[in-house]
Design an enzyme around this catalytic site. Structure first.
Site, PDB file in Angstrom:
ATOM      1  N   GLU A  77      64.794  -5.590 101.513  1.00 37.96           N
ATOM      2  CA  GLU A  77      65.865  -4.827 102.158  1.00 37.96           C
ATOM      3  C   GLU A  77      67.105  -4.793 101.281  1.00 37.96           C
ATOM      4  O   GLU A  77      67.714  -5.829 101.001  1.00 37.96           O
ATOM      5  CB  GLU A  77      66.215  -5.462 103.512  1.00 37.96           C
ATOM      6  N   LEU A 117      65.754 -21.309  90.178  1.00 39.04           N
ATOM      7  CA  LEU A 117      65.303 -21.634  91.531  1.00 39.04           C
ATOM      8  C   LEU A 117      65.072 -20.372  92.357  1.00 39.04           C
ATOM      9  O   LEU A 117      64.227 -20.356  93.245  1.00 39.04           O
ATOM     10  CB  LEU A 117      66.325 -22.545  92.217  1.00 39.04           C
TER      11      LEU A 117
END
Length: 502
Positions: free
Chosen positions: A297, A273
């Site tokens: 990030e 997923l």
């Protein structure tokens, strides 16, 4: 003290239990523990002042309304400065006020689910796998419904993402945030009404930027010299550029879209997923004209692996990427700089910009792709091959050129650290890092083949076929399990993306 401190100290990770409770009078409950609690309870991840401590954070699995209940058999009597930790006060910094309502009120709401409830935002895509049907919804943090849901789930970030921090949902730049929600969609067989179960989410922040045109050279450029060009297409600021006027739509300005938080909850992990959600986020910004690059990030190693595999899978679907190859006619110098024409750099840059992948990430994935195409006799792998063929001169040269290309990139991005070493030590260290990266690439290629084989067996299909040369065909010897090159690569990747965004 009647009892020693150990009797009053509990492991925060063990005491803290998170539950997803499906709506309805007999809703299924999935329980799991956090991975980290040090951002909330300190480095030792311990809570003082209670015996038989239980911290139960339950969520209505649909709208993620939380409820906090704290239980214990005994509480430490305060003596001087020694007093029990005020757990509710600590958690009030991470949870909205609704989490502290009476349990009976929360259960009452849970027992009466709304038939018309859907996740906030707009439906982007839906898919089905062996775990059921799933949907991805997208919304802006400026939407009150999105903001409310994010406030409820923010505590999950420090609990499951190492070093993860919450978003300031009340920031004036909230509109720069886009949130992607992953939900499992179930249908009640009795009334055919859909029920949504929260599975995970990702946040993306858009950085707007302007590039000034490059300063003209003091002397005219010759006919065969090209002018320098920035990484992204520049916005040329003219004298009459109408800054501050309402005629400018800021959402149309060039930007970098940075994936900031990315989480799949434990009950839904190991079902691919994460790859599905990442693919949806990536495709969203790939077709978003203002976005020039998609960055990440401070990714952890698990996210790095998923990103590498998905980026390679996408790039392999592009004929222009498949056409990139090592130019084996390039002479290998005994000394001096690495040749610039090992690959067609202009063609590679064109593919990179079209794919909106940062430089470091793109060239790593390209190196992985080119390594997968090396001859079996020289291609690094993760297992021994007793039937290894004798390498031809062309195969040896192709491998040597590939390593030169890899060494050049690694040296550039580790220049400060390597520059402090003597030449002999520098060469030795760079060789160690190269071996580590070779092993890591081989590991990822095997992982990708295994993933795609599993998907084919499950009938989900794959985006593109593998290159057909097989896996585990060669070995990289002398690489320990902790992989010297791995830590250097991970750290450098994160630092490099930060530099590109400045």
């Amino acid at each position: 003290m009647a009892d020693d401190d150990g009797a009053w100290t509990a492991s925060a990770n063990e005491a803290f239990v998170i539950s997803l409770v499906a709506p309805g009078s007999n809703g299924k409950e999935s329980k799991f523990h956090p991975r980290f609690t040090y951002p909330i309870f300190g480095e030792e991840e311990e809570i003082f002042g209670y015996q038989d401590l239980q911290i139960n954070l339950r969520y209505n699995a649909t709208d993620m309304r939380p409820n906090l209940q704290i239980k214990f058999s005994k509480q430490f009597p305060a003596i001087g400065d020694a007093e029990p930790l005020d757990i509710k006060e600590v958690l009030s910094e991470f949870l909205p006020e609704v989490a502290f309502q009476p349990l009976k009120d929360w259960k009452s709401e849970l027992a009466k689910p709304r038939d018309d409830w859907t996740p906030p935002g707009e439906l982007l895509t839906s898919f089905t796998n062996k775990a059921g049907r799933f949907e991805v919804w997208k919304g802006s943090l400026s939407d009150p419904a999105v903001k409310q849901l994010v406030k409820r789930i923010q505590i999950l970030v420090p609990l499951f993402i190492e070093g993860g921090t919450a978003i300031n949902v009340d920031d004036k730049d909230a509109g720069h945030w886009t949130v992607f929600f992953l939900y499992q969609k179930k249908t009640d067989p009795s009334n055919k009404k859909p029920t949504y179960i929260f599975a995970g989410y990702s946040t993306v922040y858009r950085f707007f930027f302007l590039h000034l045109p490059p300063t003209p050279p003091t002397t005219p450029l010759s006919d065969n010299t090209s002018s320098p060009s920035p990484i992204n297409d520049p916005i040329v600021i003219k004298e009459d550029f109408p800054l501050g006027t309402p005629t400018i739509d800021i959402t149309t300005l060039p930007c970098r879209s940075r994936i900031s938080q990315f989480l799949i909850l434990p009950p839904f992990q190991h079902l691919s997923l994460g790859s599905r959600l990442y693919h949806t986020v990536y495709q969203t910004y790939l077709s978003h004209p203002p976005t020039k690059e998609i960055t990440v990030e401070d990714p952890n190693e698990a996210f790095d692996d998923m990103r590498d595999i998905n980026d390679l899978r996408h790039l392999r679907s592009l004929p222009s990427f498949q056409a990139l190859q090592i130019n084996t006619s390039t002479p290998i110098p005994k000394t001096g700089p690495v040749p610039k024409n090992i690959i067609d750099e202009a063609a590679a840059e064109k593919v990179r910009k079209e794919a909106k992948i940062t430089k470091r990430q793109f060239y790593r994935v390209l190196e992985m792709q080119l390594m997968s195409r090396l001859g079996e006799s020289v291609r690094p792998g993760i297992g021994l091959d007793e039937s290894k063929k004798v390498a031809t001169a062309t195969e040896k040269k192709e491998y040597a050129l590939w390593k030169l290309m890899l060494k050049k990139r690694l040296y550039v991005h580790n220049r400060d650290a390597l520059g402090q070493l003597q030449l002999e030590e520098r060469v030795e260290k760079l060789g160690e890092v190269v071996k580590g990266v070779e092993f890591d690439y081989a590991r990822l290629l095997v992982k990708m083949e295994d993933q795609e084989q599993r998907l084919m067996e499950e009938g989900e299909g794959v985006v593109v076929a593998m290159n057909g040369k097989g896996k585990r065909k060669a070995t990289t010897e002398g690489v320990d399990d902790d992989d010297n090159g791995e830590s250097v690569r991970k750290k450098a990747r994160a630092e490099d993306e930060e530099e590109e965004e400045e």
